[in-house]
Design a protein around this motif. Sequence first.
Motif, PDB file in Angstrom:
ATOM      1  N   THR A   1      -1.981   5.041  -8.802  1.00  0.00           N
ATOM      2  CA  THR A   1      -3.295   4.407  -8.766  1.00  0.00           C
ATOM      3  C   THR A   1      -3.069   2.901  -8.722  1.00  0.00           C
ATOM      4  N   ASP A   2      -4.093   2.152  -8.391  1.00  0.00           N
ATOM      5  CA  ASP A   2      -3.958   0.697  -8.352  1.00  0.00           C
ATOM      6  C   ASP A   2      -3.407   0.183  -9.681  1.00  0.00           C
ATOM      7  N   GLY A   3      -2.487  -0.744  -9.610  1.00  0.00           N
ATOM      8  CA  GLY A   3      -1.952  -1.325 -10.835  1.00  0.00           C
ATOM      9  C   GLY A   3      -0.553  -1.860 -10.645  1.00  0.00           C
ATOM     10  N   LEU A   4       0.019  -2.306 -11.754  1.00  0.00           N
ATOM     11  CA  LEU A   4       1.345  -2.921 -11.755  1.00  0.00           C
ATOM     12  C   LEU A   4       2.373  -1.902 -12.244  1.00  0.00           C
ATOM     13  N   TYR A   5       3.456  -1.762 -11.499  1.00  0.00           N
ATOM     14  CA  TYR A   5       4.520  -0.815 -11.805  1.00  0.00           C
ATOM     15  C   TYR A   5       5.841  -1.570 -11.980  1.00  0.00           C
ATOM     16  N   LYS A   6       6.703  -1.002 -12.788  1.00  0.00           N
ATOM     17  CA  LYS A   6       8.010  -1.618 -13.069  1.00  0.00           C
ATOM     18  C   LYS A   6       9.090  -0.559 -12.983  1.00  0.00           C
ATOM     19  N   GLN A   7      10.255  -0.969 -12.503  1.00  0.00           N
ATOM     20  CA  GLN A   7      11.387  -0.045 -12.521  1.00  0.00           C
ATOM     21  C   GLN A   7      11.924   0.078 -13.941  1.00  0.00           C
ATOM     22  N   GLN A   8      12.276   1.271 -14.339  1.00  0.00           N
ATOM     23  CA  GLN A   8      12.633   1.535 -15.730  1.00  0.00           C
ATOM     24  C   GLN A   8      13.838   0.721 -16.198  1.00  0.00           C
ATOM     25  N   PHE A   9      14.864   0.598 -15.379  1.00  0.00           N
ATOM     26  CA  PHE A   9      16.088  -0.053 -15.832  1.00  0.00           C
ATOM     27  C   PHE A   9      16.315  -1.414 -15.173  1.00  0.00           C
ATOM     28  N   HIS A  10      15.310  -1.916 -14.500  1.00  0.00           N
ATOM     29  CA  HIS A  10      15.447  -3.207 -13.821  1.00  0.00           C
ATOM     30  C   HIS A  10      14.155  -4.002 -13.983  1.00  0.00           C
ATOM     31  N   GLN A  11      14.271  -5.317 -13.846  1.00  0.00           N
ATOM     32  CA  GLN A  11      13.088  -6.173 -13.926  1.00  0.00           C
ATOM     33  C   GLN A  11      12.477  -6.345 -12.533  1.00  0.00           C
ATOM     34  N   HIS A  12      12.148  -5.224 -11.908  1.00  0.00           N
ATOM     35  CA  HIS A  12      11.512  -5.247 -10.593  1.00  0.00           C
ATOM     36  C   HIS A  12      10.062  -4.791 -10.749  1.00  0.00           C
TER      37      HIS A  12
ATOM     38  N   THR B   1       7.613   8.204 -15.597  1.00  0.00           N
ATOM     39  CA  THR B   1       7.861   7.760 -14.225  1.00  0.00           C
ATOM     40  C   THR B   1       6.727   8.240 -13.327  1.00  0.00           C
ATOM     41  N   ALA B   2       6.253   7.360 -12.479  1.00  0.00           N
ATOM     42  CA  ALA B   2       5.059   7.653 -11.684  1.00  0.00           C
ATOM     43  C   ALA B   2       5.283   8.820 -10.727  1.00  0.00           C
ATOM     44  N   GLN B   3       4.432   9.839 -10.831  1.00  0.00           N
ATOM     45  CA  GLN B   3       4.432  10.958  -9.895  1.00  0.00           C
ATOM     46  C   GLN B   3       3.266  10.843  -8.920  1.00  0.00           C
ATOM     47  N   TRP B   4       2.207  10.190  -9.375  1.00  0.00           N
ATOM     48  CA  TRP B   4       1.093   9.861  -8.488  1.00  0.00           C
ATOM     49  C   TRP B   4       0.672   8.439  -8.827  1.00  0.00           C
TER      50      TRP B   4
ATOM     51  N   HIS C   1       0.818  -1.211   0.000  1.00  0.00           N
ATOM     52  CA  HIS C   1       0.000   0.000   0.000  1.00  0.00           C
ATOM     53  C   HIS C   1       0.855   1.265   0.000  1.00  0.00           C
ATOM     54  N   GLN C   2       2.179   1.099   0.089  1.00  0.00           N
ATOM     55  CA  GLN C   2       3.068   2.261   0.160  1.00  0.00           C
ATOM     56  C   GLN C   2       3.671   2.553  -1.215  1.00  0.00           C
ATOM     57  N   GLN C   3       3.854   3.825  -1.505  1.00  0.00           N
ATOM     58  CA  GLN C   3       4.496   4.220  -2.750  1.00  0.00           C
ATOM     59  C   GLN C   3       6.013   4.137  -2.582  1.00  0.00           C
ATOM     60  N   PRO C   4       6.709   3.435  -3.476  1.00  0.00           N
ATOM     61  CA  PRO C   4       8.174   3.379  -3.374  1.00  0.00           C
ATOM     62  C   PRO C   4       8.806   4.749  -3.593  1.00  0.00           C
ATOM     63  N   ASP C   5      10.047   4.852  -3.226  1.00  0.00           N
ATOM     64  CA  ASP C   5      10.828   6.066  -3.448  1.00  0.00           C
ATOM     65  C   ASP C   5      10.780   6.427  -4.945  1.00  0.00           C
ATOM     66  N   GLN C   6      10.388   7.654  -5.267  1.00  0.00           N
ATOM     67  CA  GLN C   6      10.254   8.061  -6.664  1.00  0.00           C
ATOM     68  C   GLN C   6      11.587   7.997  -7.403  1.00  0.00           C
ATOM     69  N   SER C   7      12.690   8.087  -6.681  1.00  0.00           N
ATOM     70  CA  SER C   7      13.995   8.043  -7.342  1.00  0.00           C
ATOM     71  C   SER C   7      14.303   6.667  -7.920  1.00  0.00           C
ATOM     72  N   LEU C   8      13.518   5.646  -7.541  1.00  0.00           N
ATOM     73  CA  LEU C   8      13.737   4.298  -8.062  1.00  0.00           C
ATOM     74  C   LEU C   8      13.217   4.135  -9.486  1.00  0.00           C
ATOM     75  N   GLY C   9      12.481   5.109  -9.981  1.00  0.00           N
ATOM     76  CA  GLY C   9      12.103   5.118 -11.392  1.00  0.00           C
ATOM     77  C   GLY C   9      10.997   4.158 -11.770  1.00  0.00           C
ATOM     78  N   TYR C  10      10.012   3.980 -10.917  1.00  0.00           N
ATOM     79  CA  TYR C  10       8.889   3.112 -11.268  1.00  0.00           C
ATOM     80  C   TYR C  10       7.929   3.828 -12.226  1.00  0.00           C
ATOM     81  N   TYR C  11       7.438   3.104 -13.231  1.00  0.00           N
ATOM     82  CA  TYR C  11       6.393   3.624 -14.106  1.00  0.00           C
ATOM     83  C   TYR C  11       5.279   2.588 -14.214  1.00  0.00           C
ATOM     84  N   ARG C  12       4.082   3.048 -14.532  1.00  0.00           N
ATOM     85  CA  ARG C  12       2.904   2.182 -14.544  1.00  0.00           C
ATOM     86  C   ARG C  12       2.804   1.437 -15.877  1.00  0.00           C
ATOM     87  N   LEU C  13       2.635   0.130 -15.811  1.00  0.00           N
ATOM     88  CA  LEU C  13       2.496  -0.689 -17.007  1.00  0.00           C
ATOM     89  C   LEU C  13       1.080  -0.602 -17.553  1.00  0.00           C
ATOM     90  N   GLN C  14       0.980  -0.558 -18.888  1.00  0.00           N
ATOM     91  CA  GLN C  14      -0.313  -0.674 -19.534  1.00  0.00           C
ATOM     92  C   GLN C  14      -0.845  -2.095 -19.332  1.00  0.00           C
TER      93      GLN C  14
END
Length: 282
Positions: free
Chosen positions: A256-267, A251-254, A223-236
């Motif tokens: 919503t429910d869904g799946l997010y991925k780090q831009q340069f990593h398979q996280h 890169t996610a600034q706000w 339920h927590q938003q990761p550190d924005q510096s980690l570069g997560y973006y929301r997957l379609q």
Amino acid sequence: MQSAYEESWLQFYHPIVRQLGFAIASPNILCALPSDLLLTHTFQLHSDEIWQQHFEDYLPRLRELDVNPTPLLEFVAQLKSTRLGLRFEMLIWFWLQDNAYHPYQLLGHSIQIIEGAKTLGELDFLIYHRDFKRIEHWEIALKYYLAEADYRFEHWYGLNRSDRLARKMLHFTEKQFQFQQALQHDIEARFCMLKGQLYLPQNMQHALPAWVNPARRIGHWGHQQPDQSLGYYRLQRHEWICANSQPSSETAQWWTDGLYKQQFHQHYYMFRQAPYLMRVNA
């Protein structure tokens, strides 16, 4: 959890070919049937090695499609639904029809079993295995389950909480694999293809059950938003099958429910809005 995974489908550029590569090459999310599952009708899981061999055999065709994906795009375009499970089924259906690359002959798809005026059920795929000379019934599913509590079998939930792993597996053994015949063929082997991804709760560590497949990458949820510096973006939505080769959103600034991925990593991180009572009490 291991840090290195065999994810050969990531070599392709076109999104639909990456998804097809995933559908074939990815391991099942389970490596064994949970001991807590009471079997009414027995069935099996294909081994990771079988899926890897199928991928290697199909690799020349996948490379062709990555250059010219038109046949695959036109086939999947027949699907009018946006449901990921049906899209996944179409990908497997496309592959099974390319029978020069595998030992299977597709006998039927979405076969309804009817008795009088009542529909008893439906088989996803009826297949003749040319090497083993046997008739196989395959049921396939693309699932995303989030672990809760102590990770026991009954504590894995889908995005809709009525969709539980335990309930799905019970449906396989009680309903979907109940049939002895289809299209006037005796069924000799039954296989469940259960692919997708599992997610562990953020900041909660328990031993993984023995039936969780360690060859498949596992994500986290919370339920927590990761550190924005980690570069997560929301997957379609379609990227839940396989992320595009390039980020599909900012890169996610706000959140919503869904799946997010780090831009340069398979996280991967499944973000869920905290329940209202949790927010009030925070």
